[in-house]
Design a protein around this motif. Structure first.
Motif, mmCIF file in Angstrom:
data_model
loop_
_atom_site.group_PDB
_atom_site.id
_atom_site.type_symbol
_atom_site.label_atom_id
_atom_site.label_comp_id
_atom_site.label_asym_id
_atom_site.label_seq_id
_atom_site.Cartn_x
_atom_site.Cartn_y
_atom_site.Cartn_z
ATOM 1 N N GLY A 74 0.830 -1.207 0.000
ATOM 2 C CA GLY A 74 0.000 0.000 0.000
ATOM 3 C C GLY A 74 0.858 1.247 0.000
ATOM 4 O O GLY A 74 2.093 1.172 -0.123
ATOM 5 N N ARG A 75 0.183 2.381 0.122
ATOM 6 C CA ARG A 75 0.864 3.688 0.047
ATOM 7 C C ARG A 75 0.635 4.475 1.323
ATOM 8 O O ARG A 75 -0.475 4.514 1.856
ATOM 9 C CB ARG A 75 0.291 4.492 -1.122
ATOM 10 C CG ARG A 75 0.627 3.906 -2.456
ATOM 11 C CD ARG A 75 1.889 4.545 -2.979
ATOM 12 N NE ARG A 75 2.470 3.796 -4.054
ATOM 13 C CZ ARG A 75 3.703 3.989 -4.494
ATOM 14 N NH1 ARG A 75 4.475 4.878 -3.938
ATOM 15 N NH2 ARG A 75 4.166 3.278 -5.479
ATOM 16 N N LEU A 76 1.689 5.155 1.768
ATOM 17 C CA LEU A 76 1.564 5.991 2.969
ATOM 18 C C LEU A 76 0.811 7.275 2.613
ATOM 19 O O LEU A 76 1.064 7.884 1.569
ATOM 20 C CB LEU A 76 2.952 6.356 3.503
ATOM 21 C CG LEU A 76 3.905 5.179 3.748
ATOM 22 C CD1 LEU A 76 5.277 5.704 4.177
ATOM 23 C CD2 LEU A 76 3.330 4.242 4.798
ATOM 24 N N THR A 77 -0.094 7.682 3.488
ATOM 25 C CA THR A 77 -0.839 8.921 3.254
ATOM 26 C C THR A 77 -0.517 10.009 4.287
ATOM 27 O O THR A 77 -0.645 11.194 3.980
ATOM 28 C CB THR A 77 -2.354 8.674 3.279
ATOM 29 O OG1 THR A 77 -2.733 8.201 4.571
ATOM 30 C CG2 THR A 77 -2.763 7.664 2.211
ATOM 31 N N HIS A 78 -0.130 9.608 5.486
ATOM 32 C CA HIS A 78 0.179 10.563 6.560
ATOM 33 C C HIS A 78 1.360 10.022 7.352
ATOM 34 O O HIS A 78 1.382 8.824 7.669
ATOM 35 C CB HIS A 78 -1.019 10.752 7.501
ATOM 36 C CG HIS A 78 -2.223 11.325 6.815
ATOM 37 N ND1 HIS A 78 -3.035 10.562 6.006
ATOM 38 C CD2 HIS A 78 -2.732 12.577 6.813
ATOM 39 C CE1 HIS A 78 -4.003 11.330 5.529
ATOM 40 N NE2 HIS A 78 -3.839 12.558 5.999
ATOM 41 N N PHE A 79 2.300 10.907 7.688
ATOM 42 C CA PHE A 79 3.545 10.464 8.340
ATOM 43 C C PHE A 79 3.938 11.425 9.440
ATOM 44 O O PHE A 79 3.799 12.649 9.300
ATOM 45 C CB PHE A 79 4.670 10.390 7.294
ATOM 46 C CG PHE A 79 6.025 10.145 7.888
ATOM 47 C CD1 PHE A 79 6.474 8.847 8.097
ATOM 48 C CD2 PHE A 79 6.842 11.202 8.268
ATOM 49 C CE1 PHE A 79 7.712 8.609 8.666
ATOM 50 C CE2 PHE A 79 8.088 10.982 8.837
ATOM 51 C CZ PHE A 79 8.518 9.673 9.030
ATOM 52 N N GLN A 108 1.123 13.546 3.336
ATOM 53 C CA GLN A 108 1.269 14.675 4.248
ATOM 54 C C GLN A 108 2.165 14.289 5.423
ATOM 55 O O GLN A 108 2.118 13.149 5.892
ATOM 56 C CB GLN A 108 -0.094 15.105 4.784
ATOM 57 C CG GLN A 108 -1.007 15.662 3.718
ATOM 58 C CD GLN A 108 -2.291 16.211 4.319
ATOM 59 O OE1 GLN A 108 -2.683 15.829 5.411
ATOM 60 N NE2 GLN A 108 -2.933 17.107 3.603
ATOM 61 N N LEU A 109 2.955 15.256 5.886
ATOM 62 C CA LEU A 109 3.835 15.049 7.039
ATOM 63 C C LEU A 109 3.495 16.073 8.109
ATOM 64 O O LEU A 109 3.297 17.258 7.793
ATOM 65 C CB LEU A 109 5.308 15.222 6.658
ATOM 66 C CG LEU A 109 5.899 14.260 5.624
ATOM 67 C CD1 LEU A 109 5.613 14.747 4.202
ATOM 68 C CD2 LEU A 109 7.399 14.133 5.832
ATOM 69 N N LEU A 110 3.465 15.612 9.350
ATOM 70 C CA LEU A 110 3.306 16.540 10.472
ATOM 71 C C LEU A 110 4.710 16.957 10.904
ATOM 72 O O LEU A 110 5.468 16.141 11.422
ATOM 73 C CB LEU A 110 2.553 15.865 11.619
ATOM 74 C CG LEU A 110 2.259 16.735 12.838
ATOM 75 C CD1 LEU A 110 1.477 17.981 12.463
ATOM 76 C CD2 LEU A 110 1.520 15.928 13.898
ATOM 77 N N THR A 111 5.078 18.205 10.642
ATOM 78 C CA THR A 111 6.454 18.668 10.884
ATOM 79 C C THR A 111 6.458 19.707 12.005
ATOM 80 O O THR A 111 5.402 20.207 12.408
ATOM 81 C CB THR A 111 7.051 19.312 9.609
ATOM 82 O OG1 THR A 111 6.580 20.675 9.508
ATOM 83 C CG2 THR A 111 6.682 18.533 8.350
ATOM 84 N N PRO A 112 7.646 20.077 12.475
ATOM 85 C CA PRO A 112 7.719 21.119 13.511
ATOM 86 C C PRO A 112 7.105 22.444 13.045
ATOM 87 O O PRO A 112 6.730 23.274 13.867
ATOM 88 C CB PRO A 112 9.222 21.268 13.756
ATOM 89 C CG PRO A 112 9.799 19.942 13.373
ATOM 90 C CD PRO A 112 8.963 19.468 12.209
#
Ligand code: THU
Length: 133
Positions: A74-79, A108-112
């Motif tokens: 599968g594919r990553l959608t949120h990291f 999408q990535l949750l970053t600082p």
């Protein structure tokens, strides 16, 4: 999952924090935990695993990508990834490349600095289509 800091992001961050507690980082003492949502709803995680031969160290993202494939692909959608103090960190350059390969194009990535897309954190990435001729 929405793009605001919804409960899903909170859940994903908690999974990354839990993964960081499993890190094997006796050399740097820098624990990392990573977690991602897969396009079928699974959550995959990873922690960094260091080695006395320092260059052989596995980043948390390596374990995460291995778990992605072992559990069905599968594919990553949120990291998201965090350090041992539960602070958000950025994936290293090489691991951004792993995310390009295994993520959906709109990952999408949750970053600082907040939520960013994979294209924002690795612009003009080299990828599978570059091998097409
Ligand atoms: N590390 C990761 O696990 N992921 C990253 O994206 C950044 C760096 C680890 C590798 C090493 O064990 C430690 O953090 C210090 O560089």
């Amino acid at each position: 999952m929405s793009t605001d800091l919804s409960g899903d992001w909170v859940r994903l961050r908690a999974a990354a924090e839990e993964a960081s507690e499993r890190a094997y980082a006796p050399y740097s003492r820098f624990r990392v935990g990573a977690a991602a949502l897969v396009d079928d709803g699974r959550v995959v995680t990873g922690c960094n695993v260091e080695n006395a031969a320092y260059g052989v160290t596995l980043c948390a993202e390596c374990g995460l990508v291995s778990q992605l494939h072992i559990t069905g692909g599968g594919r990553l959608t949120h990291f998201v990834c965090v350090n041992g103090d539960r602070e958000l960190i950025m994936p290293c350059g090489r691991c951004r490349q792993l995310l390009v390969e295994n993520g959906r194009p709109d990952l999408q990535l949750l970053t600082p600095l907040g939520i960013r897309t994979i294209d924002e954190v690795l612009p003009q990435a080299f990828g599978p289509t570059d091998l097409e001729r």
